[in-house]
Design a protein around this motif. Structure first.
Motif, mmCIF file in Angstrom:
data_model
loop_
_atom_site.group_PDB
_atom_site.id
_atom_site.type_symbol
_atom_site.label_atom_id
_atom_site.label_comp_id
_atom_site.label_asym_id
_atom_site.label_seq_id
_atom_site.Cartn_x
_atom_site.Cartn_y
_atom_site.Cartn_z
ATOM 1 N N VAL A 103 0.634 -1.314 0.361
ATOM 2 C CA VAL A 103 -0.257 0.369 0.155
ATOM 3 C C VAL A 103 0.738 1.227 -0.173
ATOM 4 N N ASP A 104 0.631 1.996 -0.870
ATOM 5 C CA ASP A 104 1.261 3.935 -0.980
ATOM 6 C C ASP A 104 0.522 4.554 -0.669
ATOM 7 N N ILE A 105 0.933 5.593 0.122
ATOM 8 C CA ILE A 105 -0.147 6.736 -0.205
ATOM 9 C C ILE A 105 0.956 8.000 -0.310
ATOM 10 N N VAL A 106 0.504 9.100 -0.930
ATOM 11 C CA VAL A 106 1.565 10.253 -1.357
ATOM 12 C C VAL A 106 0.507 10.842 -1.236
ATOM 13 N N VAL A 107 1.409 12.742 -0.486
ATOM 14 C CA VAL A 107 0.115 13.785 -0.082
ATOM 15 C C VAL A 107 1.210 14.351 -1.209
ATOM 16 N N ASP A 108 -0.162 14.838 -2.468
ATOM 17 C CA ASP A 108 0.198 15.921 -3.011
ATOM 18 C C ASP A 108 0.584 17.596 -2.293
ATOM 19 N N PRO A 109 1.774 17.878 -2.529
ATOM 20 C CA PRO A 109 1.229 19.491 -2.250
ATOM 21 C C PRO A 109 0.956 20.228 -2.364
ATOM 22 N N TYR A 114 -4.231 13.411 -1.378
ATOM 23 C CA TYR A 114 -4.315 11.983 -1.475
ATOM 24 C C TYR A 114 -4.583 11.601 -2.628
ATOM 25 N N HIS A 115 -3.203 10.349 -2.660
ATOM 26 C CA HIS A 115 -2.540 9.083 -4.006
ATOM 27 C C HIS A 115 -2.710 8.218 -3.335
ATOM 28 N N PHE A 116 -3.256 7.304 -3.870
ATOM 29 C CA PHE A 116 -3.898 6.016 -3.721
ATOM 30 C C PHE A 116 -3.348 4.921 -4.565
#
Length: 149
Positions: A103-109, A114-116
């Motif tokens: 599982v990956d979660i990216v915070v796009d500032p 959130y991207h998952f």
């Protein structure tokens, strides 16, 4: 009767130990692509059947990442293995056979979303487990509705 189960467990353990987490650090795309199997969902998937929506956030990126980590760790049998640069990578193990999902979660500032990505390491079908996991995490991260005064 015990040998096939033991063999399956051993093979699964060996595959999961050798499988490196796919942490993509480039700006575009933010997450690794989903394979051609139905056991992966992502906000960046090209197939509609694999796509899940992003979730917006209002707080600072560091606070959003902390909330994402809390939402992720609320999932049972989950361990965060990588945390850096607005990106979380975790391993979620199934209850019975201990299969590993990444599982990956990216915070796009920039976009404040959130991207998952959630994908099974082995097999073809996951019976919707990855989609359900991301739905639960998304619900934990969803913004409260605006109040009218």
């Amino acid at each position: 009767m015990m040998r096939p189960l033991l063999l399956a467990s051993l093979v699964t353990s060996l595959v999961t130990m050798a499988w490196p987490p796919s942490l993509h650090t480039g700006a575009d795309p933010m997450l690794p692509p989903c394979p051609d199997t139905p056991n992966c969902v992502s906000t960046e998937a090209t197939r509609a059947s694999q796509r899940v929506p992003t979730v917006p956030f209002r707080d600072a990126p560091a606070a959003a990442l902390a909330r994402a980590k809390s939402a992720l760790l609320a999932e049972p049998r989950t361990t965060v293995t990588i945390e850096r640069d607005g990106h979380l990578h975790a391993e979620c193990r199934s209850f019975l056979f201990r299969f590993v999902d990444d599982v990956d979660i990216v915070v796009d500032p920039v976009a404040h979303v959130y991207h998952f990505r959630s994908a099974s390491r082995v097999g073809r079908s996951d019976l919707g487990v990855n989609r359900q996991r991301i739905a639960r995490i998304s619900a934990r991260l969803a913004l409260p509705p605006a109040t009218s005064d």
